[in-house]
Design an enzyme around this catalytic site. Structure first.
Site, mmCIF file in Angstrom:
data_model
loop_
_atom_site.group_PDB
_atom_site.id
_atom_site.type_symbol
_atom_site.label_atom_id
_atom_site.label_comp_id
_atom_site.label_asym_id
_atom_site.label_seq_id
_atom_site.Cartn_x
_atom_site.Cartn_y
_atom_site.Cartn_z
ATOM 1 N N HIS A 193 15.378 -20.865 -4.634
ATOM 2 C CA HIS A 193 14.827 -19.605 -4.101
ATOM 3 C C HIS A 193 14.815 -19.673 -2.582
ATOM 4 O O HIS A 193 14.894 -20.750 -1.988
ATOM 5 C CB HIS A 193 13.393 -19.404 -4.607
ATOM 6 C CG HIS A 193 13.318 -18.940 -6.023
ATOM 7 N ND1 HIS A 193 12.714 -17.762 -6.398
ATOM 8 C CD2 HIS A 193 13.793 -19.489 -7.164
ATOM 9 C CE1 HIS A 193 12.802 -17.620 -7.698
ATOM 10 N NE2 HIS A 193 13.450 -18.658 -8.198
ATOM 11 N N GLY A 194 14.664 -18.500 -1.950
ATOM 12 C CA GLY A 194 14.494 -18.470 -0.490
ATOM 13 C C GLY A 194 15.748 -18.848 0.272
ATOM 14 O O GLY A 194 15.687 -19.541 1.286
ATOM 15 N N ASP A 215 13.103 -11.180 -11.603
ATOM 16 C CA ASP A 215 12.643 -12.227 -10.696
ATOM 17 C C ASP A 215 11.123 -12.439 -10.887
ATOM 18 O O ASP A 215 10.479 -11.712 -11.649
ATOM 19 C CB ASP A 215 12.977 -11.753 -9.270
ATOM 20 C CG ASP A 215 13.048 -12.884 -8.258
ATOM 21 O OD1 ASP A 215 13.023 -14.049 -8.656
ATOM 22 O OD2 ASP A 215 13.139 -12.568 -7.053
ATOM 23 N N ALA A 244 17.445 -12.389 -1.147
ATOM 24 C CA ALA A 244 16.788 -11.078 -1.085
ATOM 25 C C ALA A 244 16.697 -10.595 0.361
ATOM 26 O O ALA A 244 17.324 -9.598 0.738
ATOM 27 C CB ALA A 244 15.397 -11.153 -1.715
ATOM 28 N N THR A 245 15.941 -11.319 1.178
ATOM 29 C CA THR A 245 15.651 -10.878 2.545
ATOM 30 C C THR A 245 16.924 -10.536 3.325
ATOM 31 O O THR A 245 17.005 -9.488 3.969
ATOM 32 C CB THR A 245 14.872 -11.986 3.294
ATOM 33 O OG1 THR A 245 13.706 -12.316 2.532
ATOM 34 C CG2 THR A 245 14.459 -11.529 4.677
ATOM 35 N N HIS A 258 10.328 -18.621 0.861
ATOM 36 C CA HIS A 258 10.712 -17.199 0.805
ATOM 37 C C HIS A 258 10.646 -16.531 2.173
ATOM 38 O O HIS A 258 9.817 -16.887 3.008
ATOM 39 C CB HIS A 258 9.789 -16.447 -0.155
ATOM 40 C CG HIS A 258 9.939 -16.870 -1.581
ATOM 41 N ND1 HIS A 258 8.973 -17.569 -2.249
ATOM 42 C CD2 HIS A 258 10.964 -16.706 -2.455
ATOM 43 C CE1 HIS A 258 9.378 -17.798 -3.486
ATOM 44 N NE2 HIS A 258 10.585 -17.292 -3.638
ATOM 45 N N GLY A 259 11.485 -15.522 2.338
ATOM 46 C CA GLY A 259 11.438 -14.703 3.557
ATOM 47 C C GLY A 259 12.065 -15.424 4.738
ATOM 48 O O GLY A 259 12.811 -16.391 4.579
ATOM 49 N N SER A 272 17.690 -16.987 2.040
ATOM 50 C CA SER A 272 17.912 -16.272 3.298
ATOM 51 C C SER A 272 17.465 -17.152 4.455
ATOM 52 O O SER A 272 16.277 -17.414 4.617
ATOM 53 C CB SER A 272 17.120 -14.957 3.317
ATOM 54 O OG SER A 272 17.590 -14.079 2.318
HETATM 55 ZN ZN LIG Z 1 11.673 -16.619 -5.226
#
Ligand SMILES: [Zn+2]
Length: 284
Positions: free
Chosen positions: A207-208, A82, A231-232, A179-180, A210
């Site tokens: 991306h992002g 990543d 991810a998160t 993100h997050g 979550s």
């Molecule tokens: Zn990302």
């Protein structure tokens, strides 16, 4: 089945109208349980790793472990590094065995992003490594401006020029994602996704994921996006699963019981994401 190239998988996903869950991992459990979820759902998956966590686990440990588990899997599994924020980080991923790397020059001016991405693509080609790039800037969900300010979004015209000049294999785009955790419910820019999908021929990456509402995730799949980074939420599922496992064992101090008991919750979380991203019911 087993280990598959990221680009080959994403091209297949684009052609067959499913989204591939790209799950961020950090250790054996997060890798193995994500692959097990994909096997149970009979759908391919991407295992990825954020290079900033290399102080926790070296890049080559995670790449070799993921590739070994991928080769033994009953469904196609791809392995990817990543966000590499520099040429050197991307090269370290290639050196340490990742068959695919992301080079992220999205925080740089356009020309610098083009130059860094093109340099990584050129070197990666020597090693037959796939490259994901990013244009437009996917910022932080904690920053409202990153979510709602279309100045950060990917320009359709620039995307065409960027893909042509860099030769990147896939492209992460900014369309209202971040993100997050999101401080405000995101609203993906469907028109922009549609326009970019029509304008470039490489697979598109979100991306992002979550915290993006389910219906928006499925709409993005149906608009032709192919790779969805999670991810998160997976790390939150890991926390909840360990918490529940400790509770279930009555705080008896059994470390192995805690570890083994966390598996089901983590596998089920990934299965749910895979199902969400597969609205048309593709199976291997
Ligand atoms: Zn990302």
């Amino acid at each position: 089945m087993s280990l598959i190239k990221v680009n080959e998988l994403l091209q297949h996903a684009t052609a067959h109208h499913y989204g591939v869950a790209a799950i961020n991992t950090v250790n054996y459990e997060t890798v193995a349980y994500a692959i097990e979820a994909a096997e149970l759902e009979k759908v391919p998956i991407i295992i990825q790793f954020y290079p900033g966590l290399d102080k926790y686990i070296p890049l080559n440990h995670i790449s070799y472990m993921a590739k070994d588990l991928a080769r033994k899997a009953s469904v196609p599994v791809a392995v990817h590094l990543d966000h590499s924020a520099s040429y050197e980080i991307a090269m370290s991923g290639i050196r340490d065995g990742f068959p695919s790397v992301m080079v992220d020059g999205s925080a740089k001016p356009f020309e610098e992003n083009v130059a860094m991405t093109a340099a990584v693509v050129k070197a990666a080609a020597v090693f037959d490594v796939d490259v994901e790039a990013e244009l437009g800037h996917v910022g932080s969900g904690a920053n409202l401006d990153d979510i709602v300010n279309a100045d950060h979004y990917t320009s359709v015209e620039q995307a065409v020029e960027f893909v042509e000049r860099t030769g990147c294999g896939s492209l992460a785009i900014a369309v209202g994602n971040a993100h997050g955790d999101y401080i405000q419910k995101p609203n993906l820019d469907y028109d922009r996704i549609r326009a970019i999908r029509a304008a470039v021929d490489v697979p598109l990456v979100l991306h992002g994921c979550s915290g993006i509402p389910d219906e928006q995730m499925q709409m993005a799949v149906n608009l032709g996006m192919s790779k969805f980074n999670v991810a998160t939420e997976y790390f939150a599922a890991m926390y909840r699963s360990f918490d529940a496992s400790i509770e279930a064992t009555g705080h008896n101090g059994n470390g192995l019981g805690m570890l083994f008991g966390a598996k089901e919750g983590m596998v089920n979380f990934v299965r749910g994401k895979i199902r969400l991203l597969n609205p048309n019911g593709y199976t291997v």
